[in-house]
Design an enzyme around this catalytic site. Structure first.
Site: not given
Ligand code: NAP
Length: 276
Positions: A53, A162
């Site tokens: 990110y 996830q």
């Protein structure tokens, strides 16, 4: 706040906070930090980030947000698949720890499956556990066949998977969620409000109206309605964080979820796991 029992023994809130696209613009950094801190204050203490990110910018922003309250947070980061090797993982974990201003991650995830053999990544994760750099490890974007390969390659201590799961992406309900549930491995639902693209029409709107809720709140309640499934919405304003935190207290019923099936049918056959 409803909590889930994690394989590590930790108790984790069913709703956490995502950070994708945070830290990328300096003018919004202070609002993002304020939003994350507000979320922690409201009990959204699971924070999900990744070295990907903003190429470290999100981890740095999280580090600033939690500098004086690290002990309250269940901190999750992710390693790029190409960095998940015996040789590279430790250095990448160390770089994440430095950006986050901490000496241990609560959870470290393989972001998606790449070309590094799974047994090698498992070994690298386990070494980090032994060294005290991470408390637990897991995976992301793994479908059932990937999970089976992982188990066959020493991955029995995988603490979570996830995956993309929300009301408009119900594929995992067919096989992945039951597979995870049978093995008591919690699931972390990402993009639980479909990055804000859910339609404010039809059954979603009707359920929201009946309960005095918003579309985002219905979506969050949907993603977390099964035991063993938590969700990590990303919100960069305090107003969104407030709204999201309240979603967990709303009482929806089976009838509500059944009425969603018309617009968002449950899967009747295997669908390959989608990824964003
Ligand atoms: P998301 O959480 O479904 O949606 C985020 C978007 O929804 C943002 O534009 C946010 O706006 C908006 N929003 C938040 N709360 C809202 C509310 N109450 N009402 C209306 N809009 C609202 O999407 P996401 O960021 O893709 O997913 C969440 C997290 O999951 C990520 O941040 C990341 O940590 C993780 N993730 C992991 C993977 C993976 O491959 N493992 C992939 C994608 C995401 P504002 O920012 O303006 O508040």
């Amino acid at each position: 706040m409803r909590h889930l029992h994690f394989p590590t023994g930790d108790s984790i809130p069913a709703l956490g906070q995502g950070t994708w696209r945070m830290g990328e613009a300096s003018r919004s950094a202070s609002d993002e930090i304020a939003a994350l801190r507000h979320g922690i204050h409201l009990g959204l203490t699971l924070i999900d980030t990744a070295e990907m990110y903003g190429e470290g910018a999100a981890e740095e922003l999280v580090g600033r947000a939690i500098a004086d309250c690290r002990e309250l947070v269940f901190l999750v980061s992710k390693v790029y698949p190409q960095n998940a090797s015996r040789r590279a993982m430790a250095a990448h974990c160390e770089a994440s720890l430095k950006r986050l201003g901490t000496d241990q991650l609560d959870l470290y995830l393989l972001h998606w499956r790449g070309s590094v053999p799974l047994d090698e990544s498992v070994e690298a994760f386990e070494r980090l556990v032994e060294a005290g750099k991470i408390k637990a490890w897991g995976v992301s974007n793994f479908d059932v066949d990937d999970m089976e390969d992982l188990m066959a390659n020493g991955g029995g201590r995988c603490a979570t998977n996830q995956v993309l799961y929300n009301v408009s992406r119900r594929g995992p309900e067919f096989d992945l969620l039951p597979w995870m549930s049978e093995r008591k491995i919690p699931v972390m639902a990402y993009s639980p409000i479909e990055q804000g693209r859910l339609p404010a029409t039809g059954s979603l709107q009707a359920i929201a109206g009946r309960h005095g809720a918003t579309i985002a709140q219905v979506a969050l309640a949907f993603s977390t309605r099964r035991p063993g499934v938590m969700a990590i919405p990303k919100a960069s304003t305090m107003a969104h964080v407030d709204e999201n935190a309240r979603a967990i207290d709303l009482c929806f019923e089976e009838d509500d979820w059944a009425s969603l099936d018309r617009d968002f049918p449950a899967p009747r056959r295997k669908q390959s796991l989608e990824m964003l």
